[in-house]
Design an enzyme around this catalytic site. Structure first.
Site, PDB file in Angstrom:
ATOM      1  N   LYS A 124       0.247  -1.478   0.045  1.00 49.28           N
ATOM      2  CA  LYS A 124       0.416  -0.232   0.142  1.00 49.28           C
ATOM      3  C   LYS A 124       0.846   1.124   0.234  1.00 49.28           C
ATOM      4  O   LYS A 124       0.238   1.901  -0.178  1.00 49.28           O
ATOM      5  CB  LYS A 124      -1.124  -0.341   1.556  1.00 49.28           C
ATOM      6  CG  LYS A 124      -2.412  -0.441   0.548  1.00 49.28           C
ATOM      7  CD  LYS A 124      -3.318  -0.372   1.565  1.00 49.28           C
ATOM      8  CE  LYS A 124      -4.303  -1.114   1.745  1.00 49.28           C
ATOM      9  NZ  LYS A 124      -4.383  -3.370   1.380  1.00 49.28           N
ATOM     10  N   SER A 176       1.485  -9.363  -1.415  1.00 53.69           N
ATOM     11  CA  SER A 176       1.638  -8.188  -1.018  1.00 53.69           C
ATOM     12  C   SER A 176       2.142  -7.602   0.442  1.00 53.69           C
ATOM     13  O   SER A 176       2.169  -6.132   0.386  1.00 53.69           O
ATOM     14  CB  SER A 176      -0.153  -8.169  -1.581  1.00 53.69           C
ATOM     15  OG  SER A 176      -0.676  -9.180  -0.234  1.00 53.69           O
ATOM     16  N   GLU A 187      -9.678   7.576   4.470  1.00 49.72           N
ATOM     17  CA  GLU A 187     -11.034   6.457   6.066  1.00 49.72           C
ATOM     18  C   GLU A 187     -10.147   5.220   5.801  1.00 49.72           C
ATOM     19  O   GLU A 187      -9.502   4.894   4.998  1.00 49.72           O
ATOM     20  CB  GLU A 187     -12.286   6.172   4.323  1.00 49.72           C
ATOM     21  CG  GLU A 187     -12.487   5.001   4.015  1.00 49.72           C
ATOM     22  CD  GLU A 187     -11.909   6.005   2.671  1.00 49.72           C
ATOM     23  OE1 GLU A 187     -11.978   6.927   2.678  1.00 49.72           O
ATOM     24  OE2 GLU A 187     -11.154   5.161   1.324  1.00 49.72           O
TER      25      GLU A 187
HETATM   26  C1  PLP Z   1      -5.098  -3.627   1.607  1.00 52.92           C
HETATM   27  C2  PLP Z   1      -4.077  -5.045   1.371  1.00 52.92           C
HETATM   28  C3  PLP Z   1      -4.727  -5.943   0.077  1.00 52.92           C
HETATM   29  C4  PLP Z   1      -5.550  -6.249  -0.961  1.00 52.92           C
HETATM   30  O1  PLP Z   1      -5.682  -4.954  -1.180  1.00 52.92           O
HETATM   31  P1  PLP Z   1      -5.864  -4.380  -3.099  1.00 52.92           P
HETATM   32  O2  PLP Z   1      -5.942  -2.814  -3.468  1.00 52.92           O
HETATM   33  O3  PLP Z   1      -6.917  -5.688  -3.570  1.00 52.92           O
HETATM   34  O4  PLP Z   1      -4.202  -5.104  -2.974  1.00 52.92           O
HETATM   35  C5  PLP Z   1      -4.174  -6.939   0.114  1.00 52.92           C
HETATM   36  N1  PLP Z   1      -2.847  -7.841   1.192  1.00 52.92           N
HETATM   37  C6  PLP Z   1      -2.632  -7.166   1.641  1.00 52.92           C
HETATM   38  C7  PLP Z   1      -0.895  -7.457   2.613  1.00 52.92           C
HETATM   39  C8  PLP Z   1      -2.929  -5.805   2.430  1.00 52.92           C
HETATM   40  O5  PLP Z   1      -2.894  -5.148   3.203  1.00 52.92           O
END
Ligand code: PLP
Length: 410
Positions: free
Chosen positions: A101, A388, A123
């Site tokens: 993010k 992610s 938010e």
């Molecule tokens: C917020 C989040 C996601 C999902 O968000 P996307 O916008 O679909 O990428 C995936 N993995 C983690 C670790 C997150 O914090």
């Protein structure tokens, strides 16, 4: 016929100047002040973010502050255990603050600075987006107002603490069910009043134009790096690229650089605990076209056309829609969307922890679980999985509900 050649000019063709990916996207807000604000935002983004000065500064921030490029890691232990398929992880868990993010939050913070804004507004639900944005605000010396439902504030104490330590104001929202939906309304309301001095920052590649485009562009660093790193390590392209899909930011950033390649692309949605509405958050798999939160896409709606209740054990994935670019690429048959259940994701989390010494976020474990499912078919192929985020935020939940994975077969 090579179906991938259609994507050679993809970035020039999509979105169009009004933010449409085919029939999806656009700006469907009905507040004239907000429409004005978003138009100014789009114009600022289109001019400033293309300047060589902006690009050079963002590149330096990514390297020195975020620690990019993140590694592309070949999981030899895991691959050996599974057989012949080679699994590679794009390590966004090693990006500063522990998830992808920050990639778009730093971009948005830099844009705010160039546009002369003093404050970032957003938010947050589970708090991950709030923490990433508060990090960016601290770096750029900007004020930061994070709107959060009172119920979420009570549930997500560690992230509330992080935001406050980083200097953000966490503003409790007490309307309605006191969760994300009400927080979105409160943040939009605040932005409509403060847009001359503040910018609004969304948490994913969704929302009205220019967010789906802008967040995609800032997240594309994931796929650009991963593609170059994979080719450098192996001399060829991967067979498959996989990422989890909530609103769709880490996935679209991973996928776009591979669209014109002969590579299978798979988005993994949260299958939750069943196929009934309310038991999952698999918007593309079970949803249909509709307008919510100011944009047109594929969404999960109730009988009144309102966003439906959704569920996943990964709080970052429980969003009742998907970014418009995903909706279009789904219709074009270029990306395949599949589901992974709560249980399968947790199994993947335990396996990666024990086999490779990496504890992934439950969100990311959904993508990994699909790669493991594929690898168990025993084909000699290679798969890139975008990891992610890291699992630190999920430890208490996992151990309380699933123990330490003692029953997992390795
Ligand atoms: C917020 C989040 C996601 C999902 O968000 P996307 O916008 O679909 O990428 C995936 N993995 C983690 C670790 C997150 O914090």
């Amino acid at each position: 016929m090579n179906k991938y050649r259609d994507f050679d000019n993809y970035l020039k063709e999509y979105p169009d100047e009004n933010g449409y990916f085919g029939k999806y996207g656009g700006n469907y807000l009905d507040n004239p002040e907000l429409i004005k604000a978003f138009n100014e935002y789009a114009e600022g983004y289109m001019t400033i973010a293309q300047s060589s000065q902006f690009i050079a500064e963002l590149r330096r921030i990514r390297k020195d502050f975020q620690g990019r490029p993140t590694p592309l890691y070949h999981c030899q232990n895991l691959s050996n255990m599974l057989g012949r398929t080679q699994i590679y992880l794009k390590r966004e868990d090693l990006n500063h603050s522990g998830a992808h993010k920050l990639n778009h939050c730093m971009g948005e913070g830099l844009l705010a600075k160039y546009m002369g804004k003093k404050k970032l507004i957003a938010e947050t639900g589970a708090g991950q987006h709030g923490v990433a944005l508060a990090t960016a605000a601290a770096y750029f010396g900007l004020e930061c107002d994070i709107y959060m439902g009172e119920v979420d504030i009570a549930k997500q104490a560690p992230n509330v603490t992080r935001m406050k330590l980083l200097g953000a104001r966490v503003i409790p929202v007490s309307a309605g069910l006191k969760t994300l939906k009400e927080a979105v309304d409160a943040a939009f309301e605040a932005y409509s009043k403060e847009y001359k001095t503040a910018i609004y920052c969304i948490g994913t590649a969704a929302g009205p134009h220019p967010f789906p485009l802008m967040v995609r562009d800032f997240q594309q660093v994931i796929g650009d790096e991963a593609r170059a790193q994979f080719i450098e390590q192996t001399g060829h392209l991967p067979d498959k690229v996989v990422a989890c899909v909530g609103g769709g930011s880490n996935s679209i950033g991973t996928f776009v650089p591979f669209l014109a390649d002969p590579v299978e692309i798979v988005g993994v949605e949260p299958g939750g605990r069943g196929e009934k509405l309310g038991d999952h958050a698999a918007s593309v798999t079970y949803g249909s076209e509709g307008i919510m939160h100011g944009f047109n896409s594929i969404m999960l709606a109730d009988e009144n056309g309102e966003p439906a209740p959704v569920y996943s054990n990964a709080s970052g994935l429980d969003y009742p829609a998907v970014g418009p670019e995903h909706a279009m690429l789904h219709d074009m048959n270029r990306i395949k969307y599949v589901t992974v259940s709560d249980e399968e994701a947790i199994e993947a989390l335990f396996i990666l922890s024990r086999k490779e010494g990496i504890i992934p976020a439950i969100e990311s474990s959904h993508a990994l679980a699909y790669a493991i499912r594929e690898a168990r078919k025993g084909k000699p192929e290679s798969i890139i999985v975008t990891l992610s985020g890291r699992g630190d935020k999920d430890l208490d939940y996992v151990v309380e509900h699933y123990g330490y994975g003692e029953n997992i077969k390795l």
